[in-house]
Motif scaffolding. Sequence first.
Motif, PDB file in Angstrom:
ATOM      1  N   GLN A   1       0.823  -1.301   0.049  1.00  0.00           N
ATOM      2  CA  GLN A   1      -0.130   0.183   0.041  1.00  0.00           C
ATOM      3  C   GLN A   1       0.830   1.295   0.076  1.00  0.00           C
ATOM      4  OE1 GLN A   1      -3.265  -0.404  -0.212  1.00  0.00           O
ATOM      5  NE2 GLN A   1      -3.862   1.832   0.066  1.00  0.00           N
ATOM      6  N   VAL A   2       0.568   2.167  -0.954  1.00  0.00           N
ATOM      7  CA  VAL A   2       1.605   3.504  -1.015  1.00  0.00           C
ATOM      8  C   VAL A   2       0.627   4.448  -0.586  1.00  0.00           C
ATOM      9  CG1 VAL A   2       2.497   4.998  -2.606  1.00  0.00           C
ATOM     10  CG2 VAL A   2       2.663   2.336  -2.956  1.00  0.00           C
ATOM     11  N   GLN A   3       1.213   5.477   0.145  1.00  0.00           N
ATOM     12  CA  GLN A   3       0.536   6.573   0.529  1.00  0.00           C
ATOM     13  C   GLN A   3       1.326   7.979   0.052  1.00  0.00           C
ATOM     14  OE1 GLN A   3      -0.023   6.834   4.784  1.00  0.00           O
ATOM     15  NE2 GLN A   3      -1.846   5.554   4.863  1.00  0.00           N
ATOM     16  N   LEU A   4       0.606   8.755  -0.508  1.00  0.00           N
ATOM     17  CA  LEU A   4       1.133   9.865  -1.121  1.00  0.00           C
ATOM     18  C   LEU A   4       0.818  11.208  -0.392  1.00  0.00           C
ATOM     19  CD1 LEU A   4       0.531   9.053  -4.891  1.00  0.00           C
ATOM     20  CD2 LEU A   4       2.628   8.575  -3.483  1.00  0.00           C
ATOM     21  N   VAL A   5       1.904  12.186  -0.161  1.00  0.00           N
ATOM     22  CA  VAL A   5       1.535  13.336   0.287  1.00  0.00           C
ATOM     23  C   VAL A   5       2.059  14.269  -0.234  1.00  0.00           C
ATOM     24  CG1 VAL A   5       1.972  14.568   2.431  1.00  0.00           C
ATOM     25  CG2 VAL A   5       1.570  12.038   2.838  1.00  0.00           C
ATOM     26  N   GLU A   6       1.161  15.497  -0.848  1.00  0.00           N
ATOM     27  CA  GLU A   6       1.662  16.425  -1.672  1.00  0.00           C
ATOM     28  C   GLU A   6       1.952  17.623  -0.694  1.00  0.00           C
ATOM     29  OE1 GLU A   6      -1.554  14.693  -3.987  1.00  0.00           O
ATOM     30  OE2 GLU A   6      -1.384  15.298  -2.004  1.00  0.00           O
ATOM     31  N   SER A   7       2.914  18.507  -1.166  1.00  0.00           N
ATOM     32  CA  SER A   7       3.279  19.796  -0.310  1.00  0.00           C
ATOM     33  C   SER A   7       3.992  20.852  -1.337  1.00  0.00           C
ATOM     34  CB  SER A   7       4.320  19.651   0.564  1.00  0.00           C
ATOM     35  OG  SER A   7       5.636  18.977   0.084  1.00  0.00           O
ATOM     36  N   GLY A   8       3.802  21.986  -0.866  1.00  0.00           N
ATOM     37  CA  GLY A   8       4.426  22.898  -1.708  1.00  0.00           C
ATOM     38  C   GLY A   8       3.316  23.969  -2.402  1.00  0.00           C
TER      39      GLY A   8
ATOM     40  N   TYR B   1      -2.801  17.211  -7.607  1.00  0.00           N
ATOM     41  CA  TYR B   1      -2.846  15.828  -6.925  1.00  0.00           C
ATOM     42  C   TYR B   1      -1.549  15.038  -7.667  1.00  0.00           C
ATOM     43  CZ  TYR B   1      -7.570  16.680  -5.397  1.00  0.00           C
ATOM     44  OH  TYR B   1      -8.813  17.363  -4.973  1.00  0.00           O
ATOM     45  N   CYS B   2      -1.107  14.412  -6.703  1.00  0.00           N
ATOM     46  CA  CYS B   2      -0.176  13.220  -7.379  1.00  0.00           C
ATOM     47  C   CYS B   2      -0.915  11.820  -7.387  1.00  0.00           C
ATOM     48  CB  CYS B   2       1.297  13.286  -6.800  1.00  0.00           C
ATOM     49  SG  CYS B   2       1.519  12.941  -5.041  1.00  0.00           S
TER      50      CYS B   2
ATOM     51  N   THR C   1      -7.107   6.498 -14.760  1.00  0.00           N
ATOM     52  CA  THR C   1      -7.217   5.720 -13.360  1.00  0.00           C
ATOM     53  C   THR C   1      -5.916   5.296 -12.699  1.00  0.00           C
ATOM     54  OG1 THR C   1      -9.397   4.629 -14.620  1.00  0.00           O
ATOM     55  CG2 THR C   1      -8.470   3.530 -12.814  1.00  0.00           C
ATOM     56  N   TRP C   2      -5.891   5.533 -11.515  1.00  0.00           N
ATOM     57  CA  TRP C   2      -4.449   5.534 -11.063  1.00  0.00           C
ATOM     58  C   TRP C   2      -5.026   4.630  -9.390  1.00  0.00           C
ATOM     59  CZ3 TRP C   2       0.329   7.179 -12.862  1.00  0.00           C
ATOM     60  CH2 TRP C   2       0.089   7.761 -14.089  1.00  0.00           C
ATOM     61  N   ARG C   3      -4.202   3.767  -9.217  1.00  0.00           N
ATOM     62  CA  ARG C   3      -4.348   3.278  -8.178  1.00  0.00           C
ATOM     63  C   ARG C   3      -4.228   4.017  -6.605  1.00  0.00           C
ATOM     64  NH1 ARG C   3      -4.733  -2.150  -7.957  1.00  0.00           N
ATOM     65  NH2 ARG C   3      -3.375  -2.162  -9.815  1.00  0.00           N
ATOM     66  N   TYR C   4      -3.225   4.791  -6.483  1.00  0.00           N
ATOM     67  CA  TYR C   4      -3.039   5.526  -5.516  1.00  0.00           C
ATOM     68  C   TYR C   4      -2.996   7.183  -5.705  1.00  0.00           C
ATOM     69  CZ  TYR C   4      -1.052   1.160  -4.043  1.00  0.00           C
ATOM     70  OH  TYR C   4      -0.801  -0.447  -3.994  1.00  0.00           O
ATOM     71  N   TRP C   5      -3.497   7.899  -4.828  1.00  0.00           N
ATOM     72  CA  TRP C   5      -3.633   9.528  -5.027  1.00  0.00           C
ATOM     73  C   TRP C   5      -3.195  10.150  -3.657  1.00  0.00           C
ATOM     74  CZ3 TRP C   5      -5.118  11.877  -9.455  1.00  0.00           C
ATOM     75  CH2 TRP C   5      -5.900  11.118 -10.540  1.00  0.00           C
ATOM     76  N   GLY C   6      -2.702  11.196  -3.827  1.00  0.00           N
ATOM     77  CA  GLY C   6      -2.583  11.902  -2.754  1.00  0.00           C
ATOM     78  C   GLY C   6      -3.909  12.766  -2.231  1.00  0.00           C
ATOM     79  N   GLN C   7      -3.824  13.603  -1.343  1.00  0.00           N
ATOM     80  CA  GLN C   7      -4.987  14.306  -0.672  1.00  0.00           C
ATOM     81  C   GLN C   7      -5.041  15.632  -1.570  1.00  0.00           C
ATOM     82  OE1 GLN C   7      -2.059  14.327   0.722  1.00  0.00           O
ATOM     83  NE2 GLN C   7      -1.579  16.695   1.029  1.00  0.00           N
ATOM     84  N   GLY C   8      -4.074  16.006  -2.104  1.00  0.00           N
ATOM     85  CA  GLY C   8      -3.938  17.370  -3.081  1.00  0.00           C
ATOM     86  C   GLY C   8      -3.443  18.631  -2.169  1.00  0.00           C
ATOM     87  N   THR C   9      -2.958  19.509  -3.168  1.00  0.00           N
ATOM     88  CA  THR C   9      -2.560  20.630  -2.363  1.00  0.00           C
ATOM     89  C   THR C   9      -2.989  21.975  -3.118  1.00  0.00           C
ATOM     90  OG1 THR C   9      -0.252  22.014  -1.715  1.00  0.00           O
ATOM     91  CG2 THR C   9      -0.078  20.735  -3.818  1.00  0.00           C
ATOM     92  N   GLN C  10      -3.443  22.974  -2.576  1.00  0.00           N
ATOM     93  CA  GLN C  10      -4.077  24.129  -3.465  1.00  0.00           C
ATOM     94  C   GLN C  10      -2.909  25.102  -3.817  1.00  0.00           C
ATOM     95  OE1 GLN C  10      -7.471  24.782  -3.736  1.00  0.00           O
ATOM     96  NE2 GLN C  10      -6.413  26.376  -5.214  1.00  0.00           N
ATOM     97  N   VAL C  11      -2.885  25.320  -5.298  1.00  0.00           N
ATOM     98  CA  VAL C  11      -2.351  26.307  -5.958  1.00  0.00           C
ATOM     99  C   VAL C  11      -3.259  27.539  -6.415  1.00  0.00           C
ATOM    100  CG1 VAL C  11      -0.838  26.961  -7.883  1.00  0.00           C
ATOM    101  CG2 VAL C  11      -0.528  24.836  -6.685  1.00  0.00           C
ATOM    102  N   THR C  12      -2.887  28.719  -5.901  1.00  0.00           N
ATOM    103  CA  THR C  12      -3.845  29.793  -6.385  1.00  0.00           C
ATOM    104  C   THR C  12      -3.022  30.876  -6.949  1.00  0.00           C
ATOM    105  OG1 THR C  12      -5.185  29.436  -4.412  1.00  0.00           O
ATOM    106  CG2 THR C  12      -5.447  31.766  -5.435  1.00  0.00           C
ATOM    107  N   VAL C  13      -3.297  31.426  -8.016  1.00  0.00           N
ATOM    108  CA  VAL C  13      -2.492  32.246  -8.838  1.00  0.00           C
ATOM    109  C   VAL C  13      -3.168  33.533  -8.981  1.00  0.00           C
ATOM    110  CG1 VAL C  13      -1.251  33.027 -10.740  1.00  0.00           C
ATOM    111  CG2 VAL C  13      -1.454  30.373 -10.075  1.00  0.00           C
ATOM    112  N   SER C  14      -2.759  34.717  -8.537  1.00  0.00           N
ATOM    113  CA  SER C  14      -3.537  35.942  -8.483  1.00  0.00           C
ATOM    114  C   SER C  14      -3.079  36.662  -9.669  1.00  0.00           C
ATOM    115  CB  SER C  14      -3.281  36.739  -7.086  1.00  0.00           C
ATOM    116  OG  SER C  14      -2.068  36.954  -7.036  1.00  0.00           O
ATOM    117  N   SER C  15      -4.062  37.063 -10.317  1.00  0.00           N
ATOM    118  CA  SER C  15      -3.969  38.089 -11.541  1.00  0.00           C
ATOM    119  C   SER C  15      -3.484  39.605 -11.221  1.00  0.00           C
ATOM    120  CB  SER C  15      -4.828  37.888 -12.389  1.00  0.00           C
ATOM    121  OG  SER C  15      -6.276  38.519 -11.927  1.00  0.00           O
TER     122      SER C  15
END
Length: 119
Positions: A1-8, A95-96, A105-119
């Motif tokens: 079982q793989v667990q993925l964690v995004e950051s940044g 998400y990774c 379709t991918w077996r393992y997903w991370g929880q996601g990290t928010q990217v916000t770009v202001s104009s």
Amino acid sequence: QVQLVESGGGLVQAGGSLRLSCAASRGTVRTYTMAWFRQAPGKEREFVATINPSGATTDYADFVKGRFTISRDNAKNIMSLQMNSLKSEDTAVYYCATGRITIRTWRYWGQGTQVTVSS
């Protein structure tokens, strides 16, 4: 079982840069193809970039070619996404994923990290 964690993720002005990381906190991903996806509010999740197990082969969605670079460090069990020349339309949760079954379709997903770009 793989667990993925995004950051940044974070808030950045248009034209700026961010570097996302995806760490496998459990299990190893060095034999897996890995990918980044993103999902903007009200839109479907879309493919961003993928990298093969060795890191020698990459592929990108047309809308990020020349701006984003995917890479991996198998010794550290980490995949990264360097994002340059960011645009407001890049705003999304990123998400990774690993354990490719099909391109969507991918077996393992991370929880996601928010990217916000202001104009």
